[in-house]
Design a protein around this motif. Structure first.
Motif, PDB file in Angstrom:
ATOM      1  N   GLY A  40       0.803  -1.227   0.000  1.00 48.72           N
ATOM      2  CA  GLY A  40       0.000   0.000   0.000  1.00 48.72           C
ATOM      3  C   GLY A  40       0.827   1.263   0.000  1.00 48.72           C
ATOM      4  O   GLY A  40       0.379   2.300   0.497  1.00 48.72           O
ATOM      5  N   ALA A  41       2.024   1.219  -0.568  1.00 48.99           N
ATOM      6  CA  ALA A  41       2.909   2.382  -0.571  1.00 48.99           C
ATOM      7  C   ALA A  41       2.784   3.217  -1.834  1.00 48.99           C
ATOM      8  O   ALA A  41       3.428   4.254  -1.948  1.00 48.99           O
ATOM      9  CB  ALA A  41       4.356   1.926  -0.398  1.00 48.99           C
ATOM     10  N   LYS A  42       1.961   2.807  -2.769  1.00 44.08           N
ATOM     11  CA  LYS A  42       1.842   3.505  -4.056  1.00 44.08           C
ATOM     12  C   LYS A  42       0.988   4.757  -3.901  1.00 44.08           C
ATOM     13  O   LYS A  42      -0.118   4.712  -3.377  1.00 44.08           O
ATOM     14  CB  LYS A  42       1.221   2.577  -5.095  1.00 44.08           C
ATOM     15  CG  LYS A  42       1.142   3.166  -6.475  1.00 44.08           C
ATOM     16  CD  LYS A  42       0.591   2.137  -7.446  1.00 44.08           C
ATOM     17  CE  LYS A  42       0.550   2.653  -8.859  1.00 44.08           C
ATOM     18  NZ  LYS A  42       0.044   1.631  -9.790  1.00 44.08           N
ATOM     19  N   ILE A  43       1.516   5.876  -4.388  1.00 41.81           N
ATOM     20  CA  ILE A  43       0.805   7.152  -4.371  1.00 41.81           C
ATOM     21  C   ILE A  43       0.855   7.710  -5.777  1.00 41.81           C
ATOM     22  O   ILE A  43       1.934   7.868  -6.346  1.00 41.81           O
ATOM     23  CB  ILE A  43       1.465   8.143  -3.390  1.00 41.81           C
ATOM     24  CG1 ILE A  43       1.430   7.592  -1.972  1.00 41.81           C
ATOM     25  CG2 ILE A  43       0.792   9.505  -3.474  1.00 41.81           C
ATOM     26  CD1 ILE A  43       2.233   8.392  -0.986  1.00 41.81           C
ATOM     27  N   LYS A  44      -0.310   7.999  -6.342  1.00 42.23           N
ATOM     28  CA  LYS A  44      -0.369   8.582  -7.682  1.00 42.23           C
ATOM     29  C   LYS A  44      -0.734  10.050  -7.563  1.00 42.23           C
ATOM     30  O   LYS A  44      -1.718  10.406  -6.925  1.00 42.23           O
ATOM     31  CB  LYS A  44      -1.396   7.851  -8.544  1.00 42.23           C
ATOM     32  CG  LYS A  44      -0.938   6.461  -8.958  1.00 42.23           C
ATOM     33  CD  LYS A  44      -1.838   5.863  -9.988  1.00 42.23           C
ATOM     34  CE  LYS A  44      -1.510   6.508 -11.302  1.00 42.23           C
ATOM     35  NZ  LYS A  44      -2.121   5.882 -12.456  1.00 42.23           N
ATOM     36  N   ILE A  45       0.075  10.882  -8.186  1.00 39.68           N
ATOM     37  CA  ILE A  45      -0.195  12.313  -8.271  1.00 39.68           C
ATOM     38  C   ILE A  45      -0.220  12.637  -9.754  1.00 39.68           C
ATOM     39  O   ILE A  45       0.826  12.727 -10.391  1.00 39.68           O
ATOM     40  CB  ILE A  45       0.877  13.132  -7.529  1.00 39.68           C
ATOM     41  CG1 ILE A  45       0.931  12.717  -6.060  1.00 39.68           C
ATOM     42  CG2 ILE A  45       0.605  14.618  -7.685  1.00 39.68           C
ATOM     43  CD1 ILE A  45       2.057  13.331  -5.273  1.00 39.68           C
ATOM     44  N   GLY A  46      -1.413  12.740 -10.306  1.00 39.26           N
ATOM     45  CA  GLY A  46      -1.553  12.885 -11.747  1.00 39.26           C
ATOM     46  C   GLY A  46      -1.085  11.608 -12.417  1.00 39.26           C
ATOM     47  O   GLY A  46      -1.534  10.519 -12.082  1.00 39.26           O
ATOM     48  N   ARG A  47      -0.143  11.725 -13.341  1.00 33.31           N
ATOM     49  CA  ARG A  47       0.420  10.543 -13.990  1.00 33.31           C
ATOM     50  C   ARG A  47       1.658  10.030 -13.282  1.00 33.31           C
ATOM     51  O   ARG A  47       2.183   8.978 -13.620  1.00 33.31           O
ATOM     52  CB  ARG A  47       0.775  10.886 -15.433  1.00 33.31           C
ATOM     53  CG  ARG A  47      -0.434  11.115 -16.280  1.00 33.31           C
ATOM     54  CD  ARG A  47      -0.121  11.523 -17.683  1.00 33.31           C
ATOM     55  NE  ARG A  47       1.174  11.087 -18.173  1.00 33.31           N
ATOM     56  CZ  ARG A  47       1.707  11.477 -19.316  1.00 33.31           C
ATOM     57  NH1 ARG A  47       1.063  12.312 -20.070  1.00 33.31           N
ATOM     58  NH2 ARG A  47       2.887  11.042 -19.694  1.00 33.31           N
ATOM     59  N   ARG A  48       2.135  10.772 -12.316  1.00 34.30           N
ATOM     60  CA  ARG A  48       3.358  10.407 -11.607  1.00 34.30           C
ATOM     61  C   ARG A  48       3.062   9.395 -10.504  1.00 34.30           C
ATOM     62  O   ARG A  48       2.084   9.509  -9.773  1.00 34.30           O
ATOM     63  CB  ARG A  48       3.967  11.661 -11.005  1.00 34.30           C
ATOM     64  CG  ARG A  48       5.312  11.433 -10.407  1.00 34.30           C
ATOM     65  CD  ARG A  48       5.968  12.729 -10.062  1.00 34.30           C
ATOM     66  NE  ARG A  48       7.306  12.439  -9.576  1.00 34.30           N
ATOM     67  CZ  ARG A  48       8.082  13.324  -9.022  1.00 34.30           C
ATOM     68  NH1 ARG A  48       7.674  14.569  -8.904  1.00 34.30           N
ATOM     69  NH2 ARG A  48       9.268  12.983  -8.599  1.00 34.30           N
TER      70      ARG A  48
END
Length: 67
Positions: A40-48
């Motif tokens: 659960g470490a994935k963070i999406k900011i826009g396409r990044r």
């Protein structure tokens, strides 16, 4: 031929990109991304896509029994 950029792990920033995650965990790209998604470490900011170092550390602490 393209040269690869060596990722430098900055221990003070909480978020890291995929290359920094690979260097931090010493895993290949696919394995590092799979690990990050499972904990659960994935963070999406826009396409990044960034990875939360704190959640990765907590996972390894639980895995090894470190308190």
């Amino acid at each position: 031929m393209r040269s690869r950029k060596k990722a430098v792990v900055n221990s003070t920033s909480r978020l890291m990109d995929t290359e920094e995650l690979r260097e931090y965990t010493k895993l290949g790209r696919n394995s590092a991304m799979k690990l990050g998604e499972e904990v659960g470490a994935k963070i999406k900011i826009g396409r990044r896509v960034l990875w939360d170092r704190t959640k990765i550390d907590q996972y390894f602490d639980r895995l090894t029994g470190v308190k």
